[in-house]
Scaffold this motif. Sequence first.
Motif, mmCIF file in Angstrom:
data_model
loop_
_atom_site.group_PDB
_atom_site.id
_atom_site.type_symbol
_atom_site.label_atom_id
_atom_site.label_comp_id
_atom_site.label_asym_id
_atom_site.label_seq_id
_atom_site.Cartn_x
_atom_site.Cartn_y
_atom_site.Cartn_z
ATOM 1 N N LEU A 19 8.803 1.319 40.234
ATOM 2 C CA LEU A 19 10.161 1.656 39.803
ATOM 3 C C LEU A 19 11.178 1.368 40.907
ATOM 4 O O LEU A 19 12.226 0.765 40.660
ATOM 5 N N PHE A 20 10.864 1.779 42.142
ATOM 6 C CA PHE A 20 11.780 1.539 43.269
ATOM 7 C C PHE A 20 11.977 0.040 43.495
ATOM 8 O O PHE A 20 13.096 -0.418 43.763
ATOM 9 N N CYS A 21 10.888 -0.704 43.395
ATOM 10 C CA CYS A 21 10.964 -2.153 43.588
ATOM 11 C C CYS A 21 11.838 -2.787 42.505
ATOM 12 O O CYS A 21 12.686 -3.641 42.801
ATOM 13 N N ARG A 22 11.652 -2.360 41.273
ATOM 14 C CA ARG A 22 12.439 -2.900 40.165
ATOM 15 C C ARG A 22 13.910 -2.566 40.334
ATOM 16 O O ARG A 22 14.786 -3.421 40.124
ATOM 17 N N MET A 23 14.199 -1.322 40.719
ATOM 18 C CA MET A 23 15.582 -0.904 40.888
ATOM 19 C C MET A 23 16.261 -1.674 42.012
ATOM 20 O O MET A 23 17.439 -2.048 41.901
ATOM 21 N N ALA A 24 15.536 -1.918 43.105
ATOM 22 C CA ALA A 24 16.133 -2.578 44.274
ATOM 23 C C ALA A 24 16.303 -4.078 44.081
ATOM 24 O O ALA A 24 17.369 -4.639 44.367
ATOM 25 N N LEU A 25 15.250 -4.739 43.585
ATOM 26 C CA LEU A 25 15.252 -6.195 43.511
ATOM 27 C C LEU A 25 15.960 -6.718 42.262
ATOM 28 O O LEU A 25 16.672 -7.723 42.318
ATOM 29 N N ALA A 26 15.758 -6.039 41.136
ATOM 30 C CA ALA A 26 16.344 -6.529 39.889
ATOM 31 C C ALA A 26 17.869 -6.476 39.923
ATOM 32 O O ALA A 26 18.540 -7.329 39.323
ATOM 33 N N GLU A 27 18.418 -5.488 40.620
ATOM 34 C CA GLU A 27 19.869 -5.348 40.696
ATOM 35 C C GLU A 27 20.477 -6.137 41.848
ATOM 36 O O GLU A 27 21.696 -6.129 42.039
ATOM 37 N N ASP A 29 20.205 -5.535 45.071
ATOM 38 C CA ASP A 29 20.662 -4.703 46.184
ATOM 39 C C ASP A 29 20.013 -5.094 47.504
ATOM 40 O O ASP A 29 20.494 -4.691 48.571
ATOM 41 N N ILE A 30 18.934 -5.856 47.444
ATOM 42 C CA ILE A 30 18.239 -6.289 48.643
ATOM 43 C C ILE A 30 17.320 -7.439 48.246
ATOM 44 O O ILE A 30 16.902 -7.539 47.089
ATOM 45 N N ASP A 31 17.035 -8.324 49.189
ATOM 46 C CA ASP A 31 16.121 -9.429 48.896
ATOM 47 C C ASP A 31 14.677 -8.985 49.129
ATOM 48 O O ASP A 31 14.421 -7.971 49.788
ATOM 49 N N ALA A 32 13.743 -9.741 48.587
ATOM 50 C CA ALA A 32 12.334 -9.348 48.609
ATOM 51 C C ALA A 32 11.771 -9.268 50.024
ATOM 52 O O ALA A 32 10.990 -8.369 50.346
ATOM 53 N N TRP A 33 12.164 -10.194 50.880
ATOM 54 C CA TRP A 33 11.617 -10.202 52.240
ATOM 55 C C TRP A 33 12.123 -8.997 53.030
ATOM 56 O O TRP A 33 11.350 -8.333 53.731
ATOM 57 N N ASN A 219 23.553 -10.554 54.215
ATOM 58 C CA ASN A 219 24.946 -10.158 53.978
ATOM 59 C C ASN A 219 25.133 -9.366 52.684
ATOM 60 O O ASN A 219 26.144 -8.684 52.516
ATOM 61 N N SER A 220 24.163 -9.475 51.773
ATOM 62 C CA SER A 220 24.318 -8.822 50.469
ATOM 63 C C SER A 220 23.478 -7.557 50.325
ATOM 64 O O SER A 220 23.416 -6.967 49.257
ATOM 65 N N ILE A 221 22.814 -7.130 51.416
ATOM 66 C CA ILE A 221 22.001 -5.915 51.357
ATOM 67 C C ILE A 221 22.910 -4.690 51.274
ATOM 68 O O ILE A 221 23.832 -4.536 52.074
ATOM 69 N N THR A 222 22.648 -3.829 50.319
ATOM 70 C CA THR A 222 23.453 -2.625 50.140
ATOM 71 C C THR A 222 22.701 -1.403 50.674
ATOM 72 O O THR A 222 21.493 -1.448 50.905
ATOM 73 N N MET A 223 23.436 -0.315 50.858
ATOM 74 C CA MET A 223 22.798 0.919 51.318
ATOM 75 C C MET A 223 21.800 1.442 50.284
ATOM 76 O O MET A 223 20.780 2.025 50.637
ATOM 77 N N GLU A 224 22.101 1.220 49.011
ATOM 78 C CA GLU A 224 21.159 1.642 47.968
ATOM 79 C C GLU A 224 19.855 0.868 48.072
ATOM 80 O O GLU A 224 18.771 1.435 47.910
ATOM 81 N N TRP A 227 17.963 2.293 50.999
ATOM 82 C CA TRP A 227 17.422 3.609 50.655
ATOM 83 C C TRP A 227 16.196 3.478 49.767
ATOM 84 O O TRP A 227 15.191 4.168 49.957
ATOM 85 N N LEU A 228 16.272 2.595 48.782
ATOM 86 C CA LEU A 228 15.137 2.392 47.878
ATOM 87 C C LEU A 228 13.930 1.828 48.628
ATOM 88 O O LEU A 228 12.790 2.229 48.378
ATOM 89 N N ALA A 229 14.167 0.917 49.567
ATOM 90 C CA ALA A 229 13.071 0.342 50.353
ATOM 91 C C ALA A 229 12.434 1.406 51.247
ATOM 92 O O ALA A 229 11.205 1.462 51.381
ATOM 93 N N CYS A 230 13.275 2.254 51.850
ATOM 94 C CA CYS A 230 12.757 3.327 52.718
ATOM 95 C C CYS A 230 11.959 4.348 51.909
ATOM 96 O O CYS A 230 10.904 4.814 52.347
ATOM 97 N N THR A 231 12.469 4.710 50.750
ATOM 98 C CA THR A 231 11.767 5.672 49.896
ATOM 99 C C THR A 231 10.449 5.088 49.407
ATOM 100 O O THR A 231 9.416 5.773 49.392
ATOM 101 N N SER A 232 10.482 3.828 49.020
ATOM 102 C CA SER A 232 9.267 3.150 48.595
ATOM 103 C C SER A 232 8.237 3.121 49.721
ATOM 104 O O SER A 232 7.044 3.331 49.494
ATOM 105 N N GLY A 233 8.709 2.876 50.949
ATOM 106 C CA GLY A 233 7.784 2.799 52.078
ATOM 107 C C GLY A 233 7.271 4.144 52.552
ATOM 108 O O GLY A 233 6.063 4.374 52.618
ATOM 109 N N ALA A 234 8.185 5.054 52.859
ATOM 110 C CA ALA A 234 7.795 6.329 53.457
ATOM 111 C C ALA A 234 7.031 7.228 52.504
ATOM 112 O O ALA A 234 5.999 7.811 52.866
ATOM 113 N N ILE A 235 7.506 7.339 51.280
ATOM 114 C CA ILE A 235 6.920 8.302 50.333
ATOM 115 C C ILE A 235 5.906 7.639 49.406
ATOM 116 O O ILE A 235 4.717 7.968 49.410
ATOM 117 N N ALA A 236 6.379 6.684 48.589
ATOM 118 C CA ALA A 236 5.495 6.096 47.579
ATOM 119 C C ALA A 236 4.369 5.280 48.195
ATOM 120 O O ALA A 236 3.250 5.259 47.669
#
Length: 304
Positions: A19-27, A29-33, A219-224, A227-236
């Motif tokens: 879910l976090f990956c879909r929310m971050a990448l599909a919108e 908000d951040i690139d895959a790498w 240049n296009s990475i957003t705070m959201e 946040w989604l990448a950090c949550t995906s990493g630390a918790i999930a």
Amino acid sequence: MKVTLYTLMALIAFAANSLFCRMALAEGDIDAWSFTIIRLSSAAVCLGIIMASQIYYLRYRASKIGQPFDNRLLSEKGSWLSSISLGIYALCFSVAYVELETGTGALILFSAVQLTMIGWGIYKKETLSHLQWIAFVVAIAGFVYLMLPSAAMPSLLAAILMTISGVAWGIYSIRGKTCLSPLRATGFNFIRSLLAIPILLVAGFIYQNIMDVQLIHLNSITMEGIWLACTSGAIASGIGYSIWYMAMPLLKNTQAAVIQLCVPVLAALLGVVILSEPITLTFIIASTVILSAVLVFILNKQRY
């Protein structure tokens, strides 16, 4: 009861990761790498803090009751094979996810996981009963029925990357059966994976120049997205994978493989709850078939 709790918690973490990956990448908000790099880094930091706290607490408790500290716990440091498998899984999944439809990606990923883990289980003499084979086929049919409507013809490169990701995850899961401390094994695996970050950055920029495509969008990475990448990493990922390593020694490889077919169902449920996605008749039918088949598979005793 313990294995049920660990397994359920791990599956929810896997679904949350999706879910976090879909929310971050599909919108966008951040690139895959960048998502992969932040995900691995945040998991390593989170688990590093938890491991340090754990050792401090255990030493403190040992001194309080007047007993020597058991240093056997410190011998668990994961493995390079697990770390490499983890890094390959995370990167290939994130890159391929952008290029594939949700259903297509899930079909390829879980097919590779199933073949890897069940194949290894059969190699290790985990013979399945006739009823388990039937339940497995029914669960696969339900899974295909769930994912097929959103599937499309994939690009060859994306399909290969997602296949590699599934095989790598299967190997990583299998490796969890032999660890002494799930928390420390997962922590050191993530810490070792940080060594791959410079390689990922260099490879990404080289690929961009050769193929004339933009993979890394700093240049296009957003705070959201961060946040989604950090949550995906630390918790999930960090905590979730530690719990999965707690469950793996209590499961057969074949059981662990089939159980993971529940992840798309849980991910869809999270999408309904968190993203207000609609519940369809297809989802109701498919989820009922998958969960019922998995339950039959788990409850049926294996023959040896």
